[in-house]
Design a protein around this motif. Structure first.
Motif, PDB file in Angstrom:
ATOM      1  N   LEU A 121      30.376  17.560  76.223  1.00 42.54           N
ATOM      2  CA  LEU A 121      29.230  18.035  77.005  1.00 42.54           C
ATOM      3  C   LEU A 121      29.596  18.174  78.478  1.00 42.54           C
ATOM      4  CD1 LEU A 121      26.301  15.908  75.491  1.00 42.54           C
ATOM      5  CD2 LEU A 121      26.789  18.330  75.093  1.00 42.54           C
ATOM      6  N   MET A 122      30.061  17.083  79.052  1.00 45.82           N
ATOM      7  CA  MET A 122      30.420  17.128  80.467  1.00 45.82           C
ATOM      8  C   MET A 122      31.254  15.917  80.847  1.00 45.82           C
ATOM      9  SD  MET A 122      26.735  16.223  82.157  1.00 45.82           S
ATOM     10  CE  MET A 122      25.837  17.224  80.975  1.00 45.82           C
ATOM     11  N   LYS A 128      25.930  15.967  87.201  1.00 47.98           N
ATOM     12  CA  LYS A 128      26.228  17.275  86.631  1.00 47.98           C
ATOM     13  C   LYS A 128      25.108  17.677  85.711  1.00 47.98           C
ATOM     14  CE  LYS A 128      31.087  18.266  86.657  1.00 47.98           C
ATOM     15  NZ  LYS A 128      32.255  18.628  85.858  1.00 47.98           N
ATOM     16  N   GLY A 129      25.007  18.967  85.473  1.00 45.65           N
ATOM     17  CA  GLY A 129      23.967  19.461  84.580  1.00 45.65           C
ATOM     18  C   GLY A 129      24.525  20.466  83.616  1.00 45.65           C
ATOM     19  N   HIS A 130      23.943  20.481  82.442  1.00 49.18           N
ATOM     20  CA  HIS A 130      24.344  21.418  81.385  1.00 49.18           C
ATOM     21  C   HIS A 130      23.066  21.793  80.660  1.00 49.18           C
ATOM     22  CE1 HIS A 130      26.740  23.079  78.124  1.00 49.18           C
ATOM     23  NE2 HIS A 130      26.062  22.346  77.275  1.00 49.18           N
ATOM     24  N   GLU A 131      22.525  22.976  80.950  1.00 44.74           N
ATOM     25  CA  GLU A 131      21.202  23.380  80.460  1.00 44.74           C
ATOM     26  C   GLU A 131      20.203  22.318  80.902  1.00 44.74           C
ATOM     27  OE1 GLU A 131      22.722  25.839  76.553  1.00 44.74           O
ATOM     28  OE2 GLU A 131      21.855  23.869  76.300  1.00 44.74           O
ATOM     29  N   LYS A 132      19.506  21.699  79.975  1.00 41.39           N
ATOM     30  CA  LYS A 132      18.532  20.681  80.365  1.00 41.39           C
ATOM     31  C   LYS A 132      19.095  19.287  80.156  1.00 41.39           C
ATOM     32  CE  LYS A 132      14.540  23.602  79.568  1.00 41.39           C
ATOM     33  NZ  LYS A 132      13.311  23.830  78.790  1.00 41.39           N
ATOM     34  N   ILE A 133      20.406  19.191  80.106  1.00 43.82           N
ATOM     35  CA  ILE A 133      21.051  17.902  79.971  1.00 43.82           C
ATOM     36  C   ILE A 133      21.862  17.660  81.240  1.00 43.82           C
ATOM     37  CG2 ILE A 133      22.670  16.534  78.625  1.00 43.82           C
ATOM     38  CD1 ILE A 133      22.006  18.306  76.219  1.00 43.82           C
ATOM     39  N   SER A 134      21.625  16.564  81.880  1.00 46.29           N
ATOM     40  CA  SER A 134      22.366  16.233  83.097  1.00 46.29           C
ATOM     41  C   SER A 134      22.838  14.794  83.016  1.00 46.29           C
ATOM     42  CB  SER A 134      21.487  16.442  84.333  1.00 46.29           C
ATOM     43  OG  SER A 134      20.355  15.601  84.280  1.00 46.29           O
ATOM     44  N   ALA A 135      23.706  14.433  83.925  1.00 41.48           N
ATOM     45  CA  ALA A 135      24.257  13.080  83.904  1.00 41.48           C
ATOM     46  C   ALA A 135      24.590  12.629  85.309  1.00 41.48           C
ATOM     47  CB  ALA A 135      25.500  13.012  83.016  1.00 41.48           C
ATOM     48  N   SER A 136      24.611  11.333  85.488  1.00 42.93           N
ATOM     49  CA  SER A 136      25.010  10.747  86.756  1.00 42.93           C
ATOM     50  C   SER A 136      26.072   9.699  86.503  1.00 42.93           C
ATOM     51  CB  SER A 136      23.793  10.102  87.447  1.00 42.93           C
ATOM     52  OG  SER A 136      23.290   9.038  86.655  1.00 42.93           O
ATOM     53  N   SER A 170      36.420   7.892  85.278  1.00 45.26           N
ATOM     54  CA  SER A 170      35.666   9.069  84.865  1.00 45.26           C
ATOM     55  C   SER A 170      34.877   8.717  83.621  1.00 45.26           C
ATOM     56  CB  SER A 170      36.594  10.256  84.575  1.00 45.26           C
ATOM     57  OG  SER A 170      37.374  10.004  83.429  1.00 45.26           O
ATOM     58  N   VAL A 171      33.847   9.499  83.380  1.00 42.86           N
ATOM     59  CA  VAL A 171      33.049   9.318  82.168  1.00 42.86           C
ATOM     60  C   VAL A 171      32.880  10.680  81.494  1.00 42.86           C
ATOM     61  CG1 VAL A 171      30.827   8.629  81.205  1.00 42.86           C
ATOM     62  CG2 VAL A 171      31.790   7.356  83.123  1.00 42.86           C
ATOM     63  N   HIS A 172      33.133  10.705  80.209  1.00 41.03           N
ATOM     64  CA  HIS A 172      32.907  11.918  79.413  1.00 41.03           C
ATOM     65  C   HIS A 172      31.699  11.678  78.523  1.00 41.03           C
ATOM     66  CE1 HIS A 172      37.481  13.046  79.352  1.00 41.03           C
ATOM     67  NE2 HIS A 172      37.125  12.538  80.502  1.00 41.03           N
ATOM     68  N   TRP A 173      30.942  12.731  78.289  1.00 39.52           N
ATOM     69  CA  TRP A 173      29.846  12.654  77.326  1.00 39.52           C
ATOM     70  C   TRP A 173      30.079  13.672  76.212  1.00 39.52           C
ATOM     71  CZ3 TRP A 173      26.164   9.018  76.975  1.00 39.52           C
ATOM     72  CH2 TRP A 173      25.913   8.209  78.098  1.00 39.52           C
ATOM     73  N   TYR A 174      29.819  13.227  74.984  1.00 37.44           N
ATOM     74  CA  TYR A 174      29.994  14.064  73.806  1.00 37.44           C
ATOM     75  C   TYR A 174      28.745  13.959  72.934  1.00 37.44           C
ATOM     76  CZ  TYR A 174      34.963  14.010  75.010  1.00 37.44           C
ATOM     77  OH  TYR A 174      36.161  14.141  75.665  1.00 37.44           O
ATOM     78  N   ARG A 175      28.516  15.011  72.172  1.00 36.74           N
ATOM     79  CA  ARG A 175      27.445  14.981  71.172  1.00 36.74           C
ATOM     80  C   ARG A 175      28.050  15.301  69.810  1.00 36.74           C
ATOM     81  NH1 ARG A 175      22.764  18.614  72.682  1.00 36.74           N
ATOM     82  NH2 ARG A 175      24.175  20.329  72.184  1.00 36.74           N
ATOM     83  N   GLN A 176      27.671  14.520  68.832  1.00 35.46           N
ATOM     84  CA  GLN A 176      28.157  14.729  67.468  1.00 35.46           C
ATOM     85  C   GLN A 176      26.974  14.921  66.536  1.00 35.46           C
ATOM     86  OE1 GLN A 176      30.232  11.421  65.591  1.00 35.46           O
ATOM     87  NE2 GLN A 176      31.453  12.815  64.357  1.00 35.46           N
ATOM     88  N   GLY A 179      45.140  13.239  81.114  1.00 32.68           N
ATOM     89  CA  GLY A 179      44.595  12.826  82.400  1.00 32.68           C
ATOM     90  C   GLY A 179      43.102  12.615  82.344  1.00 32.68           C
ATOM     91  N   VAL A 180      42.562  11.998  83.393  1.00 29.06           N
ATOM     92  CA  VAL A 180      41.164  11.584  83.372  1.00 29.06           C
ATOM     93  C   VAL A 180      40.204  12.749  83.486  1.00 29.06           C
ATOM     94  CG1 VAL A 180      41.673   9.301  84.283  1.00 29.06           C
ATOM     95  CG2 VAL A 180      41.153  11.160  85.867  1.00 29.06           C
ATOM     96  N   ARG A 181      40.693  13.924  83.909  1.00 27.31           N
ATOM     97  CA  ARG A 181      39.778  15.045  84.084  1.00 27.31           C
ATOM     98  C   ARG A 181      39.693  15.940  82.858  1.00 27.31           C
ATOM     99  NH1 ARG A 181      39.091  16.451  89.791  1.00 27.31           N
ATOM    100  NH2 ARG A 181      40.000  14.767  91.014  1.00 27.31           N
ATOM    101  N   SER A 182      40.413  15.586  81.821  1.00 26.32           N
ATOM    102  CA  SER A 182      40.546  16.498  80.689  1.00 26.32           C
ATOM    103  C   SER A 182      39.709  16.053  79.509  1.00 26.32           C
ATOM    104  CB  SER A 182      42.005  16.573  80.244  1.00 26.32           C
ATOM    105  OG  SER A 182      42.822  16.955  81.320  1.00 26.32           O
ATOM    106  N   PRO A 183      38.772  16.895  79.084  1.00 25.81           N
ATOM    107  CA  PRO A 183      37.971  16.536  77.914  1.00 25.81           C
ATOM    108  C   PRO A 183      38.789  16.621  76.631  1.00 25.81           C
ATOM    109  CG  PRO A 183      37.459  18.756  78.610  1.00 25.81           C
ATOM    110  CD  PRO A 183      38.381  18.193  79.641  1.00 25.81           C
ATOM    111  N   LEU A 184      38.294  15.958  75.622  1.00 27.40           N
ATOM    112  CA  LEU A 184      38.914  15.996  74.310  1.00 27.40           C
ATOM    113  C   LEU A 184      38.311  17.126  73.490  1.00 27.40           C
ATOM    114  CD1 LEU A 184      38.823  12.183  73.466  1.00 27.40           C
ATOM    115  CD2 LEU A 184      40.816  13.512  74.142  1.00 27.40           C
ATOM    116  N   HIS A 185      39.170  17.832  72.779  1.00 28.80           N
ATOM    117  CA  HIS A 185      38.739  18.855  71.825  1.00 28.80           C
ATOM    118  C   HIS A 185      39.067  18.316  70.443  1.00 28.80           C
ATOM    119  CE1 HIS A 185      38.194  22.128  74.855  1.00 28.80           C
ATOM    120  NE2 HIS A 185      38.952  21.293  75.535  1.00 28.80           N
TER     121      HIS A 185
END
Lengths: 113, 110
Positions: free
Chosen positions: B45-46, B55-63, B30-36, A97-103
């Protein structure tokens, strides 16, 4: 304690050989994926399984065949390896689903010589 | 169709700020952010959902602005540990998959 584990970490083989990569997740997720990351770091989805059922099959050569014996495992078998198959292959899982992050698993670096 | 990230690469000094953009030609749910980090797996990340949330994660935030079909990742007062490649992933529930941008490499120097 590893959430998503892949084996092997490195795989070096010759053209024409057949190889497999194994993936297991202990997160209780329903959905598992295979991603390929090429030398330019582009992450491209290959396959996705939900509860052992194939739900995504991108334009991937037939030489690649995924198998999911149960929802915690997703393996990738590659036949007749080619030079262009060299890449890092990541297994991932999610609740779906769209709310689920990938691990992601730690990746398998495949080198075909 | 994959989202487009900009810039492709950015170099910062510790303490400086950066913005990474992710835009799509298709409607975003939806949008996911990742760091590699180099030689490692991407790490989540979020996630941002429809509704223009931030949203915010420590000093990293997103819109996330679904009308403009884009998301931005803000890194403030960057630290050496922020170095890595940042990916945005966009979700389409009809397709049932995440499609990733081609990444933005961030290098933070002392």
């Amino acid at each position: 304690d590893t959430a998503v584990s892949q084996t092997p970490k490195y795989l070096v083989t010759q053209m024409g050989n057949d190889k497999s990569i194994k993936c297991e997740q202990n997160l209780g997720h329903d959905t598992m994926y295979w991603y390929k990351q090429d030398s330019k770091k582009f992450l491209k989805i290959m396959f996705s399984y939900n509860n052992k059922e194939l739900i995504i099959n991108e334009t991937v050569p037939n030489r690649f065949s995924p198998k999911s014996p149960d929802k915690a495992h997703l393996n990738l078998h590659i036949n007749s390896l080619e030079l262009g198959d060299s890449a890092v292959y990541f297994c991932a899982s999610s609740l779906g689903g769209v709310r689920s992050p990938l691990h992601f698993g730690n990746g398998t670096r495949l080198t075909v010589t | 169709q994959q989202p487009v990230q900009s810039p492709q690469a950015v170099i910062l000094r510790e303490g400086e700020d950066a913005v990474i953009n992710c835009s799509s030609s298709k409607a975003l749910y939806s949008v996911h952010w990742y760091r590699q980090k180099h030689g490692e797996a991407p790490v989540f990340l979020m996630i941002l959902l429809k509704g223009g949330e931030q949203k915010g994660h420590e000093k990293i935030s997103a819109s996330f602005n679904e009308k403009k079909q884009q998301s931005s990742l803000y890194l403030t007062a960057s630290q050496l540990s922020y170095s890595g490649t940042y990916f945005c992933g966009t979700e389409n529930p009809d397709a049932g998959k995440s499609t990733f941008g081609d990444g933005t490499t961030l290098t933070v120097k002392p």
